[in-house]
Design a protein around this motif. Structure first.
Motif, PDB file in Angstrom:
ATOM      1  N   SER A  27      65.780  84.703  24.504  1.00  0.00           N
ATOM      2  CA  SER A  27      64.803  84.581  25.592  1.00  0.00           C
ATOM      3  C   SER A  27      63.490  85.173  25.088  1.00  0.00           C
ATOM      4  CB  SER A  27      65.263  85.346  26.831  1.00  0.00           C
ATOM      5  OG  SER A  27      66.419  84.758  27.393  1.00  0.00           O
ATOM      6  N   LEU A  28      62.448  84.357  25.058  1.00  0.00           N
ATOM      7  CA  LEU A  28      61.135  84.794  24.590  1.00  0.00           C
ATOM      8  C   LEU A  28      60.272  85.092  25.809  1.00  0.00           C
ATOM      9  CD1 LEU A  28      59.128  85.224  22.259  1.00  0.00           C
ATOM     10  CD2 LEU A  28      58.544  82.782  22.431  1.00  0.00           C
ATOM     11  N   ILE A  29      59.879  86.357  25.960  1.00  0.00           N
ATOM     12  CA  ILE A  29      59.155  86.808  27.152  1.00  0.00           C
ATOM     13  C   ILE A  29      57.668  86.959  26.819  1.00  0.00           C
ATOM     14  CG2 ILE A  29      58.912  88.680  28.824  1.00  0.00           C
ATOM     15  CD1 ILE A  29      61.957  89.140  28.473  1.00  0.00           C
ATOM     16  N   VAL A  30      56.823  86.325  27.657  1.00  0.00           N
ATOM     17  CA  VAL A  30      55.382  86.314  27.414  1.00  0.00           C
ATOM     18  C   VAL A  30      54.656  86.775  28.681  1.00  0.00           C
ATOM     19  CG1 VAL A  30      53.423  84.976  26.567  1.00  0.00           C
ATOM     20  CG2 VAL A  30      55.766  84.265  25.978  1.00  0.00           C
ATOM     21  N   PRO A  31      54.217  88.035  28.755  1.00  0.00           N
ATOM     22  CA  PRO A  31      53.414  88.459  29.913  1.00  0.00           C
ATOM     23  C   PRO A  31      51.988  87.928  29.790  1.00  0.00           C
ATOM     24  CG  PRO A  31      53.674  90.280  28.367  1.00  0.00           C
ATOM     25  CD  PRO A  31      54.468  89.136  27.811  1.00  0.00           C
ATOM     26  N   VAL A  32      51.421  87.466  30.898  1.00  0.00           N
ATOM     27  CA  VAL A  32      50.045  86.967  30.888  1.00  0.00           C
ATOM     28  C   VAL A  32      49.277  87.578  32.058  1.00  0.00           C
ATOM     29  CG1 VAL A  32      50.610  84.793  29.740  1.00  0.00           C
ATOM     30  CG2 VAL A  32      50.670  84.897  32.237  1.00  0.00           C
ATOM     31  N   HIS A  33      47.982  87.746  31.847  1.00  0.00           N
ATOM     32  CA  HIS A  33      47.099  88.235  32.914  1.00  0.00           C
ATOM     33  C   HIS A  33      45.696  87.717  32.631  1.00  0.00           C
ATOM     34  CE1 HIS A  33      45.233  90.741  35.949  1.00  0.00           C
ATOM     35  NE2 HIS A  33      44.389  91.188  35.027  1.00  0.00           N
ATOM     36  N   ASN A  34      45.191  86.854  33.508  1.00  0.00           N
ATOM     37  CA  ASN A  34      43.881  86.231  33.294  1.00  0.00           C
ATOM     38  C   ASN A  34      43.786  85.689  31.871  1.00  0.00           C
ATOM     39  OD1 ASN A  34      43.200  86.949  35.905  1.00  0.00           O
ATOM     40  ND2 ASN A  34      42.061  88.773  35.297  1.00  0.00           N
ATOM     41  N   SER A  35      44.777  84.893  31.513  1.00  0.00           N
ATOM     42  CA  SER A  35      44.937  84.447  30.126  1.00  0.00           C
ATOM     43  C   SER A  35      44.586  82.978  29.917  1.00  0.00           C
ATOM     44  CB  SER A  35      46.387  84.696  29.677  1.00  0.00           C
ATOM     45  OG  SER A  35      46.745  86.050  29.805  1.00  0.00           O
ATOM     46  N   SER A  36      43.775  82.406  30.785  1.00  0.00           N
ATOM     47  CA  SER A  36      43.480  80.974  30.673  1.00  0.00           C
ATOM     48  C   SER A  36      42.856  80.623  29.324  1.00  0.00           C
ATOM     49  CB  SER A  36      42.568  80.531  31.817  1.00  0.00           C
ATOM     50  OG  SER A  36      41.370  81.283  31.825  1.00  0.00           O
ATOM     51  N   ASN A  37      42.111  81.560  28.742  1.00  0.00           N
ATOM     52  CA  ASN A  37      41.483  81.297  27.441  1.00  0.00           C
ATOM     53  C   ASN A  37      42.491  81.262  26.297  1.00  0.00           C
ATOM     54  OD1 ASN A  37      38.928  81.173  28.588  1.00  0.00           O
ATOM     55  ND2 ASN A  37      38.478  83.324  28.189  1.00  0.00           N
ATOM     56  N   PHE A  38      43.713  81.738  26.554  1.00  0.00           N
ATOM     57  CA  PHE A  38      44.713  81.815  25.494  1.00  0.00           C
ATOM     58  C   PHE A  38      45.838  80.784  25.647  1.00  0.00           C
ATOM     59  CE2 PHE A  38      43.221  86.329  25.947  1.00  0.00           C
ATOM     60  CZ  PHE A  38      42.439  86.333  24.803  1.00  0.00           C
ATOM     61  N   VAL A  39      45.701  79.870  26.605  1.00  0.00           N
ATOM     62  CA  VAL A  39      46.767  78.909  26.865  1.00  0.00           C
ATOM     63  C   VAL A  39      47.076  78.069  25.628  1.00  0.00           C
ATOM     64  CG1 VAL A  39      47.350  76.821  28.163  1.00  0.00           C
ATOM     65  CG2 VAL A  39      46.447  78.827  29.362  1.00  0.00           C
ATOM     66  N   GLU A  40      46.050  77.597  24.948  1.00  0.00           N
ATOM     67  CA  GLU A  40      46.262  76.786  23.743  1.00  0.00           C
ATOM     68  C   GLU A  40      47.030  77.581  22.691  1.00  0.00           C
ATOM     69  OE1 GLU A  40      45.637  73.686  22.948  1.00  0.00           O
ATOM     70  OE2 GLU A  40      44.609  73.069  24.782  1.00  0.00           O
ATOM     71  N   LYS A  41      46.661  78.839  22.514  1.00  0.00           N
ATOM     72  CA  LYS A  41      47.313  79.681  21.516  1.00  0.00           C
ATOM     73  C   LYS A  41      48.771  79.939  21.895  1.00  0.00           C
ATOM     74  CE  LYS A  41      44.990  82.904  19.468  1.00  0.00           C
ATOM     75  NZ  LYS A  41      44.248  84.147  19.133  1.00  0.00           N
ATOM     76  N   ILE A  42      49.030  80.220  23.174  1.00  0.00           N
ATOM     77  CA  ILE A  42      50.400  80.453  23.634  1.00  0.00           C
ATOM     78  C   ILE A  42      51.255  79.219  23.357  1.00  0.00           C
ATOM     79  CG2 ILE A  42      51.858  80.845  25.658  1.00  0.00           C
ATOM     80  CD1 ILE A  42      49.473  82.423  26.868  1.00  0.00           C
ATOM     81  N   PHE A  43      50.728  78.062  23.720  1.00  0.00           N
ATOM     82  CA  PHE A  43      51.485  76.824  23.525  1.00  0.00           C
ATOM     83  C   PHE A  43      51.759  76.565  22.048  1.00  0.00           C
ATOM     84  CE2 PHE A  43      51.841  72.230  22.901  1.00  0.00           C
ATOM     85  CZ  PHE A  43      52.877  71.946  23.777  1.00  0.00           C
ATOM     86  N   LYS A  44      50.761  76.746  21.209  1.00  0.00           N
ATOM     87  CA  LYS A  44      50.949  76.520  19.777  1.00  0.00           C
ATOM     88  C   LYS A  44      51.992  77.474  19.203  1.00  0.00           C
ATOM     89  CE  LYS A  44      48.600  76.466  15.316  1.00  0.00           C
ATOM     90  NZ  LYS A  44      47.341  76.698  14.564  1.00  0.00           N
ATOM     91  N   ASN A  45      51.897  78.753  19.576  1.00  0.00           N
ATOM     92  CA  ASN A  45      52.859  79.746  19.095  1.00  0.00           C
ATOM     93  C   ASN A  45      54.295  79.321  19.389  1.00  0.00           C
ATOM     94  OD1 ASN A  45      51.208  81.703  17.892  1.00  0.00           O
ATOM     95  ND2 ASN A  45      50.843  82.757  19.829  1.00  0.00           N
ATOM     96  N   ILE A  46      54.502  78.809  20.597  1.00  0.00           N
ATOM     97  CA  ILE A  46      55.858  78.482  21.048  1.00  0.00           C
ATOM     98  C   ILE A  46      56.322  77.123  20.516  1.00  0.00           C
ATOM     99  CG2 ILE A  46      57.293  78.044  23.071  1.00  0.00           C
ATOM    100  CD1 ILE A  46      55.376  79.987  24.605  1.00  0.00           C
ATOM    101  N   SER A  47      55.454  76.135  20.632  1.00  0.00           N
ATOM    102  CA  SER A  47      55.868  74.758  20.326  1.00  0.00           C
ATOM    103  C   SER A  47      56.102  74.511  18.836  1.00  0.00           C
ATOM    104  CB  SER A  47      54.828  73.770  20.846  1.00  0.00           C
ATOM    105  OG  SER A  47      53.584  73.976  20.212  1.00  0.00           O
TER     106      SER A  47
END
Length: 347
Positions: free
Chosen positions: A7-27
């Motif tokens: 289970s990969l847990i990713v806390p976010v807070h006002n992270s709209s600028n990092f959505v692309e990075k989060i998706f790339k990291n995971i995908s």
């Protein structure tokens, strides 16, 4: 029964600028038997909406949850509570992963039969990259963890390898967390993962360190929580150390690492002074410095200890002696300069 291996847990807070990075990291992960649990810590922007739109055509299982409390500790606890994996891994929203991040952690856990695995990483700041790579691939049993790893995390001495304890770059067997009822302390707002990981290490039968290459890329920004002004920092730090001492005493290790701990505690006062000079007004800075001085003078752990016997750098010991002897204005000048220099370093 575990539905996923990780289970990969990713806390976010006002992270709209990092959505692309989060998706790339995971995908782009080569490991596939994992779920993603994104926990939104009450974002005020469109983080959740942006994540849902980006993840619409994902190739992995995910869920987006709202944190049960406030802060990253509550978000991570929510993630753990809702996880279905055999192992738990964490990443932060603005960092980067190697494509084999999960694969290397998992392979090592299986090969070494380790309950906890720590990977090497690179710290990135102001366009500089600083490798933090373990000297060797090595596995430690619980006795060795108590005698070597935990003491070095408390305060390294004699050129020991420092073992920092962020939860990112780590893989943890969920049973260690669940059976021992280990949670992030939601009253701790800084270094909360240190306390969490310290409890994990005491309950771990075997830990493995990966040295081959860095698999996590930690972006240290000048606007991060480690660099901005923190309200009530002194009281927060005192609470942190109260929990710290309790854990060491409950596990009957305090006396064995006493001077390492006291060196850590003295360093805490210097950290508080660094935070004080980030306050918006000089009067507030000086008031906080005086409060820190009074607390240091009355500290039951440091009151009867000669600072020269501790393992801190000479500069830290000298500054704390100045603090005890009321050289507030001199310290104001020194710490203001130190903070300006540090912020330039991190860009």
């Amino acid at each position: 029964m575990n539905t996923y291996e990780i289970s990969l847990i990713v806390p976010v807070h006002n992270s709209s600028n990092f959505v692309e990075k989060i998706f790339k990291n995971i995908s782009t992960q080569t490991f596939t038997n994992f779920e993603v649990i994104i926990v939104d810590d009450h974002s005020q922007d469109n983080t959740t909406k942006a994540l849902k739109e980006k993840f619409e055509n994902k190739n992995f299982e995910y869920q987006i949850l709202l944190s049960n409390g406030n802060g990253v500790s509550a978000a991570r606890n929510t993630g753990i509570e809702n996880s279905q994996g055999k192992y738990i891994a964490f990443i932060d929203d603005d960092d980067e992963l190697s494509e084999d991040y999960l694969q290397m952690l998992y392979n090592t856990a299986k090969k070494d039969k380790a309950e906890v695995v720590l990977g090497s990483y690179i710290e990135i700041f102001n366009h500089k990259k600083v490798p933090k790579i373990f000297k060797e691939n090595i596995t430690y049993n619980n006795l060795e963890i108590r005698k070597k790893i935990i003491p070095q995390t408390i305060f390294p001495i004699n050129n020991e390898e420092e073992v920092w304890l962020p939860v990112w770059r780590s893989l943890i067997l969920k049973d260690v967390i669940s059976y021992n009822n280990i949670k992030f302390d939601e009253k701790i707002s800084q270094a909360e993962d240190f306390i969490f990981m310290l409890e994990i290490l005491f309950k771990t039968k075997k830990i493995s360190l990966i040295s081959e290459k860095p698999i996590y890329f930690y972006n240290r920004r000048s606007t991060s929580s480690m660099n901005r002004y923190i309200i009530d920092d002194l009281s927060n730090q005192i609470y942190f150390h109260k929990v710290f001492v309790r854990i060491l005493q409950e596990n009957k290790l305090f006396e064995d690492v006493k001077y390492r701990y006291l060196s850590n505690r003295l360093r805490m006062y210097s950290t508080v002074m660094s935070n004080a000079v980030r306050a918006p007004e000089k009067r507030q800075i000086l008031d906080e410095m005086r409060e820190t001085q009074n607390t240091l003078r009355n500290d039951i752990y440091l009151k009867k200890v000669s600072f020269k016997n501790l393992d801190n750098p000479i500069a830290v010991k000298f500054l704390m002696i100045l603090l005890k002897h009321n050289h507030i204005n001199v310290l104001y000048t020194i710490y203001s300069y130190k903070e300006q220099k540090r912020l330039r370093k991190f860009g």
